[in-house]
Design a protein around this motif. Structure first.
Motif, PDB file in Angstrom:
ATOM      1  N   LEU A 311      -4.890  -2.572   0.016  1.00 25.65           N
ATOM      2  CA  LEU A 311      -4.536  -1.189   0.355  1.00 25.65           C
ATOM      3  C   LEU A 311      -3.028  -0.953   0.241  1.00 25.65           C
ATOM      4  O   LEU A 311      -2.572   0.172   0.033  1.00 25.65           O
ATOM      5  N   GLN A 312      -2.256  -2.031   0.386  1.00 29.40           N
ATOM      6  CA  GLN A 312      -0.794  -1.888   0.335  1.00 29.40           C
ATOM      7  C   GLN A 312      -0.273  -1.597  -1.078  1.00 29.40           C
ATOM      8  O   GLN A 312       0.891  -1.268  -1.253  1.00 29.40           O
ATOM      9  N   THR A 313      -1.112  -1.805  -2.093  1.00 29.28           N
ATOM     10  CA  THR A 313      -0.694  -1.512  -3.468  1.00 29.28           C
ATOM     11  C   THR A 313      -1.574  -0.376  -4.002  1.00 29.28           C
ATOM     12  O   THR A 313      -2.788  -0.403  -3.809  1.00 29.28           O
ATOM     13  N   HIS A 314      -0.958   0.587  -4.669  1.00 24.02           N
ATOM     14  CA  HIS A 314      -1.763   1.662  -5.244  1.00 24.02           C
ATOM     15  C   HIS A 314      -2.686   1.077  -6.315  1.00 24.02           C
ATOM     16  O   HIS A 314      -2.279   0.175  -7.056  1.00 24.02           O
ATOM     17  N   TYR A 315      -3.903   1.583  -6.421  1.00 26.66           N
ATOM     18  CA  TYR A 315      -4.878   0.933  -7.312  1.00 26.66           C
ATOM     19  C   TYR A 315      -4.470   0.956  -8.776  1.00 26.66           C
ATOM     20  O   TYR A 315      -4.949   0.146  -9.572  1.00 26.66           O
ATOM     21  N   ARG A 316      -3.566   1.887  -9.163  1.00 27.35           N
ATOM     22  CA  ARG A 316      -3.169   1.934 -10.577  1.00 27.35           C
ATOM     23  C   ARG A 316      -1.895   1.127 -10.862  1.00 27.35           C
ATOM     24  O   ARG A 316      -1.331   1.219 -11.927  1.00 27.35           O
ATOM     25  N   LYS A 317      -1.471   0.341  -9.857  1.00 26.41           N
ATOM     26  CA  LYS A 317      -0.315  -0.535 -10.075  1.00 26.41           C
ATOM     27  C   LYS A 317      -0.807  -1.984 -10.077  1.00 26.41           C
ATOM     28  O   LYS A 317      -1.690  -2.342  -9.287  1.00 26.41           O
ATOM     29  N   PRO A 318      -0.224  -2.827 -10.931  1.00 23.29           N
ATOM     30  CA  PRO A 318      -0.616  -4.234 -10.880  1.00 23.29           C
ATOM     31  C   PRO A 318      -0.284  -4.825  -9.506  1.00 23.29           C
ATOM     32  O   PRO A 318       0.690  -4.419  -8.877  1.00 23.29           O
ATOM     33  N   ALA A 378      -0.862   6.189   2.853  1.00 24.13           N
ATOM     34  CA  ALA A 378      -1.778   6.460   3.964  1.00 24.13           C
ATOM     35  C   ALA A 378      -1.609   5.401   5.064  1.00 24.13           C
ATOM     36  O   ALA A 378      -1.611   5.717   6.254  1.00 24.13           O
ATOM     37  N   LEU A 379      -1.445   4.148   4.639  1.00 24.34           N
ATOM     38  CA  LEU A 379      -1.233   3.066   5.622  1.00 24.34           C
ATOM     39  C   LEU A 379       0.069   3.294   6.379  1.00 24.34           C
ATOM     40  O   LEU A 379       0.137   3.096   7.599  1.00 24.34           O
ATOM     41  N   ALA A 380       1.106   3.706   5.637  1.00 21.12           N
ATOM     42  CA  ALA A 380       2.403   3.939   6.272  1.00 21.12           C
ATOM     43  C   ALA A 380       2.287   5.072   7.301  1.00 21.12           C
ATOM     44  O   ALA A 380       2.819   4.960   8.411  1.00 21.12           O
ATOM     45  N   VAL A 381       1.551   6.125   6.950  1.00 22.85           N
ATOM     46  CA  VAL A 381       1.367   7.237   7.900  1.00 22.85           C
ATOM     47  C   VAL A 381       0.649   6.720   9.154  1.00 22.85           C
ATOM     48  O   VAL A 381       1.038   7.014  10.283  1.00 22.85           O
ATOM     49  N   ALA A 382      -0.384   5.899   8.935  1.00 33.12           N
ATOM     50  CA  ALA A 382      -1.141   5.360  10.076  1.00 33.12           C
ATOM     51  C   ALA A 382      -0.214   4.532  10.969  1.00 33.12           C
ATOM     52  O   ALA A 382      -0.251   4.633  12.205  1.00 33.12           O
ATOM     53  N   GLN A 383       0.626   3.715  10.341  1.00 36.45           N
ATOM     54  CA  GLN A 383       1.499   2.854  11.140  1.00 36.45           C
ATOM     55  C   GLN A 383       2.561   3.664  11.898  1.00 36.45           C
ATOM     56  O   GLN A 383       2.854   3.371  13.059  1.00 36.45           O
ATOM     57  N   GLU A 384       3.083   4.696  11.249  1.00 39.24           N
ATOM     58  CA  GLU A 384       4.057   5.554  11.954  1.00 39.24           C
ATOM     59  C   GLU A 384       3.382   6.262  13.124  1.00 39.24           C
ATOM     60  O   GLU A 384       3.957   6.392  14.201  1.00 39.24           O
ATOM     61  N   PHE A 402      -8.769   7.701  10.607  1.00 40.60           N
ATOM     62  CA  PHE A 402      -8.156   7.145   9.393  1.00 40.60           C
ATOM     63  C   PHE A 402      -8.951   5.929   8.888  1.00 40.60           C
ATOM     64  O   PHE A 402      -9.061   5.702   7.691  1.00 40.60           O
ATOM     65  N   ASP A 403      -9.473   5.182   9.828  1.00 38.19           N
ATOM     66  CA  ASP A 403     -10.180   3.954   9.420  1.00 38.19           C
ATOM     67  C   ASP A 403     -11.508   4.247   8.727  1.00 38.19           C
ATOM     68  O   ASP A 403     -12.081   3.376   8.086  1.00 38.19           O
ATOM     69  N   ARG A 404     -11.979   5.475   8.814  1.00 35.08           N
ATOM     70  CA  ARG A 404     -13.166   5.843   8.012  1.00 35.08           C
ATOM     71  C   ARG A 404     -12.844   5.679   6.533  1.00 35.08           C
ATOM     72  O   ARG A 404     -13.723   5.394   5.733  1.00 35.08           O
ATOM     73  N   VAL A 405     -11.572   5.864   6.182  1.00 36.45           N
ATOM     74  CA  VAL A 405     -11.157   5.714   4.787  1.00 36.45           C
ATOM     75  C   VAL A 405     -10.615   4.312   4.513  1.00 36.45           C
ATOM     76  O   VAL A 405     -10.964   3.672   3.522  1.00 36.45           O
ATOM     77  N   LEU A 406      -9.771   3.830   5.417  1.00 35.36           N
ATOM     78  CA  LEU A 406      -9.139   2.514   5.177  1.00 35.36           C
ATOM     79  C   LEU A 406     -10.182   1.404   5.241  1.00 35.36           C
ATOM     80  O   LEU A 406     -10.078   0.401   4.543  1.00 35.36           O
ATOM     81  N   GLY A 407     -11.166   1.571   6.117  1.00 35.62           N
ATOM     82  CA  GLY A 407     -12.263   0.605   6.197  1.00 35.62           C
ATOM     83  C   GLY A 407     -11.830  -0.764   6.687  1.00 35.62           C
ATOM     84  O   GLY A 407     -12.408  -1.774   6.292  1.00 35.62           O
TER      85      GLY A 407
END
Ligand code: AMP
Ligand code: ZN
Length: 466
Positions: A311-318, A378-384, A402-407
């Protein structure tokens, strides 16, 4: 709610999602070839697809999700050459091929569970749909898209002008990419097998009679057939890793659209690779791949730490794999879990600083996920949000939303652990005391199958409900 936007490989643009049937979304995800365990790279694809599905659900869509199991026809060579991966593995292990398929399908489903990935609504196996696959080849033959060689029936890509639409490459460039292979009988290097004949004088474990002779389907055929079988007209979104763009998905589109003259799928989403150090793609065929077992469980890291890392990396980035980055992700994941437990135990009487920043975390979160699944944001928003001065009860409610999406499956629940689970846990502790690590690993797996996670910490073993 913010518009839902995806980057569509077909247009190479971000587009607003517009489903075929209002409020419904059909999703097809290319499944695993079940001749081995899934590696972390494969699992990155399934985590991305799970987030996509959860985002659709979060946006109120009713989702129908279909996944195939490739249990025949995927060859070791890139393009119709080499051996069937399943047959090769069965021969190497001196096992029945159906048992191998069942074993690794089961292992794959356990991996999905361990990563909190919601199961597809429909599973289809390639070997269950041979009749439908043969029927599709027949239609293509009748429409003049096929030709026969000594080893099979092939799709003539020069007859399908839109062939390069998904890859955005012209036929000449695609031909260059395909030329490595030495199949002299193909009319064009991009042509691909629809049906392969069993090699002369050889009995395969998996083979079927057809109008053209005994054999087995080409790998791409199954996905054209099963996506349409499972989704009917709801062919909204089709996914896979970027390695599928130029060949597998391009061929799936050609088969379907040539046969039926209708658009196959509207949205194509592809995840980038998980690479091992030096930018090399992690691959099953490399033989040195990492699994949830050897990269996490055996190091006492919870499998969900890998989901957190993805989740920490966007899916379109290696995404770069390293032991260190996985260990760090694990620390952050366990920290998050402790944080939520503390918030939960604080209860509604917790600190109430009001909406100190005046920030609408939920809107920020939704904006991030609806912008082509921006999970790092999204993770950063959750952590803030968790660090903010909001009342504990509000934080918990927002986190659960939020965890409905982050899972990540973190509810802050201190569980009542049933006597049966406690007994298994005691047995495992005993096995570890006796240094019987084989048995303790077995018991760990048993506990995980029951939905528990085991962490060995300095002060002993801890059990958590997932
Ligand atoms: P396979 O079992 O090889 O058919 O692959 C299953 C899924 O994993 C497909 O969607 C692939 O595109 C994807 N995949 C394979 N290798 C990687 C990798 N190293 N990183 C990310 N996705 C991958
Ligand atoms: Zn596929």
């Amino acid at each position: 709610m913010e518009k839902l936007i995806f980057y569509n490989t077909l247009s190479r643009k971000k587009e607003e999602f517009k489903p075929i049937i209002p409020d419904h979304a059909g999703l097809y995800t290319c499944g695993p070839t079940v001749y081995n365990y899934a590696h972390l790279g494969n699992l990155r694809a399934y985590i991305f697809e799970d987030v996509l599905k959860r985002v659709l659900l979060y946006n109120g869509y009713q989702v129908r999700h279909v996944m195939n199991i490739t249990d025949v026809g995927h060859l070791t060579g890139d393009m119709d050459m080499g051996e069937d991966k399943m047959e090769k593995k069965a021969r190497a292990d001196k096992k029945n091929i159906w048992e191998i398929a069942a074993f690794y399908t089961d292992a794959f489903k356990k991996d999905l569970q361990a990563l909190n990935i919601i199961e597809p609504d429909v599973w289809l196996k390639a070997t269950e749909t041979i009749t439908e696959q043969i029927a599709l080849v027949k239609i293509l033959e009748e429409k003049g898209f096929t030709y026969k060689t000594s080893d099979g029936i092939y799709f003539d890509t020069s007859r399908f002008p839109a062939y390069g639409r998904l890859s955005h490459l012209d036929l000449e460039t695609l031909k260059e990419g395909a030329r490595v292979e030495k199949n002299q009988e193909k009319k064009h290097p991009t042509d691909f097998a629809l049906w392969k004949f069993s090699p002369r004088g050889e009995k395969r474990q998996m083979e079927w009679p057809s109008l053209w002779g005994i054999g087995f389907p080409g790998w791409h055929l199954e996905c054209s057939v099963m996506s349409a079988l499972g989704l009917k007209e709801m062919r909204d979104i089709h996914c896979g890793g970027v390695d599928h763009i130029n060949v597998h998905h391009t061929n799936e589109i050609a088969q379907y659209e040539a046969a039926y003259g209708r658009k196959f799928f509207n949205y194509w989403l592809h995840n980038e690779f998980l690479n091992i150090t030096g930018g090399k793609k992690m691959a099953k065929s490399a033989g040195n791949f990492l699994t949830l077992d050897n990269s996490l469980r055996q190091k006492n890291l919870p499998p969900l730490a890998y989901r957190f890392a993805a989740l920490q990396t966007h899916y379109r980035k290696p995404m770069e794999y390293s032991e260190e980055s996985l260990a760090n992700a694990s620390q952050s994941f366990l920290h998050l879990r402790r944080q939520i437990r503390e918030i939960k135990s604080t209860g509604p009487e917790g600190p109430d600083g009001g909406h100190a920043s005046g920030r609408n975390f939920q809107a920020d979160f939704q904006r991030a996920i609806n912008d082509d699944l921006n999970t790092p944001k999204a993770l950063a928003v959750a952590q803030e949000m968790l660090k903010s001065e909001l009342p504990a009860a509000v934080k918990l409610a927002l986190w659960l939303d939020f965890d409905r999406v982050l899972g990540l499956g973190i509810s802050g629940q201190e569980d009542e652990i049933s006597p049966a689970v406690q007994a298994l846990a005691r047995e495992r502790e005993e096995a570890r005391r006796k240094k019987d690590f084989g048995r303790s690993d077995e018991l760990r797996r048993q506990l995980e199958d029951m939905g528990y996670e085991v962490a060995d910490q300095k002060d002993g073993q801890k059990i958590f409900k997932r």
